[in-house]
Each structure stands twice: as structure tokens, then as C-alpha cells.
Design an enzyme around this catalytic site. Sequence first.
Site: not given
Length: 308
Positions: A166, A179, A181, A184, A192, A229, A246, A250
Amino acid sequence: MSYNLQHCVLCQWSRFITHRPAQGIGQCREVQFSRLQVAGFASPVMTLPAMNAEKEWYILPKGDPHASDFPLMGGGESMAAVVVLYLLTATQGPRLMSMCKPFQLNLLLIVYNFFMVVLSVYMFTVGAYLTIATDHSFVCTTVEEAHSKGHSALIYHGAWLFVFSKLLEMADTVFFILRKKFNQVTFLHVYHHSSMFVFSWVVFKYVPGGQFLVYPLFNSFVHIIMYTYYALAAMGPSVQKYLWWKRYLTMLEIAQFVILLAFTLVNIVAECDFPKGFSYAALVYGLTYLLLFINFYRRSFSSKDKGQ
């Protein structure tokens, strides 16, 4: 204070809080803890007499004394420091990167994600073996029952490795930020990664084994598919066009939470000598995940279905 003397003190204290007759130091020293080398770490293994003598050792304020021998498990300050550093990275990282060009990390992401696949396969294998070897019951398995089958070293090793995984997974957030992003790095994403580290740390510290043995088993299985993935997605457009599944990934994550919530409800209802407080906490925690992932699914896929 020497190792033996520390455990003599714990032994006497355990008898005091559980109303068992006190023993002399000489007798207490008969409750020994052997050590095995597992994956390079000195892993303390509680013997069956020690288990019988310290049936309720997990309610001691300092938690399981054997977990403290592992890195990051000495005290809550280590766990808190990791979480604070992670939250600072998740919240301040995008601001610091806003004036920089995004990093191209495709090769690193492929290596990292496939490494996480291998680690998840290993943890799943360990969890599956322990489930069978300890005669794990999905209705009731106490901490001492799980350790009484002679697999304490592997239980401690597997539990700590799950906690460490974790910590490694927090790199997901770092890679998104580097990156650029930033979209996200959502509440669900940060919640999480931060809360899973805290939850797994607390479980290892206080109840390593028992009813919670099955949680890493399910989680590792899902992560085998998930990181596969991610590794394939990092290979670029030539591979990404085949990643139509994808949505089903989920759905698998949501199914995992439903199964674990049902399992937790059984644990709560069953007459079992396992701390109910941990089961109630797992139930509430699992519900937050279920609701957040259902919301994520609806926003990510339901809107696309309506647009088609």
C-alpha cells in the site's frame, strides 16, 4: 530492556488484564518466541503455548508486540508521517508541477505496473495458501486460531508485505502528478491510497490474521488484473485500442466490495471471539468504498452509454 524481559513484562501484564494467575519470572520465560528468517526479515513467531498464555494479547495498548519488529510498524508516528507526506504530495504536487512540462514515463510505468502485478500474484498465492493451511473459516477464525497451525511466520510476512504494497501504490499518485494528469488525482484516488495504508497498518498492528486474512486475498486478486491493465495502457495507442474492458474492471472492484461487505456482516453476526470493533470499522469503511466506486462507475460509464 532485553527482548526476553520485555516479553516477560507483557506476559505478566496479559495475565493481569485477563484475570489469570500471575506467574514467576522463571515460569513466564517458558513462554518463548522463536524467530525465523522470512524474506530477509527477522520475523518473530509465537508458539502455541504463548498463544494460550496471551489469548487477548491483541487488546494491549501497544498492539501485537511482534508486528513492531517490522519496518514502519514501531509506532503510529511512522504511519502518520507517511500519510501526511502523501497528502502533501497529492495536494501540493499539482501546484508545483503546473509550470513544468509533463514527464514521459512510459517505460517506467510499464516496469512499475508489471512489478506490482508480480507482487500481487505473490501476495495472492501466500493468502490462498494460508487460507487453506490454517483451515480458515469464513464464518469465524480468531487470531490465535490462525496462528495455532504453525504458519505464524508466513502470516506476519504476508501481512507486512500487504502493508508495504500500500505504500508502494502511493507511487500511482506521484506518476499522475509528474505526467500532469491532474484530473486523475480525485478525491476517490487520494482517499483510497491514504486510507488503505492506514487500515492495513492498523489491522497488521492489532489483529494480524483471523477474520481479516481474506481481505488481502481478494484485494490482491483484483490488483493482478488492475495493474495488468495499467501496464498495457502504458504501452501506447497500439495496445490501448484493445483495452475495451476497463468498465468490467471497475465492476470487478465493486463486486469485491460487495463480497467483502457480506463477509464482514457474517463476521459481525456470528458468535466469534474476534474483536467486533474491527469488524464494524471494516463494514463502515467498505461501505464508503462501495458508494464512491458506484458513483465513479455512473459518472464514467453511464453518461457514455446515454451519449451513444
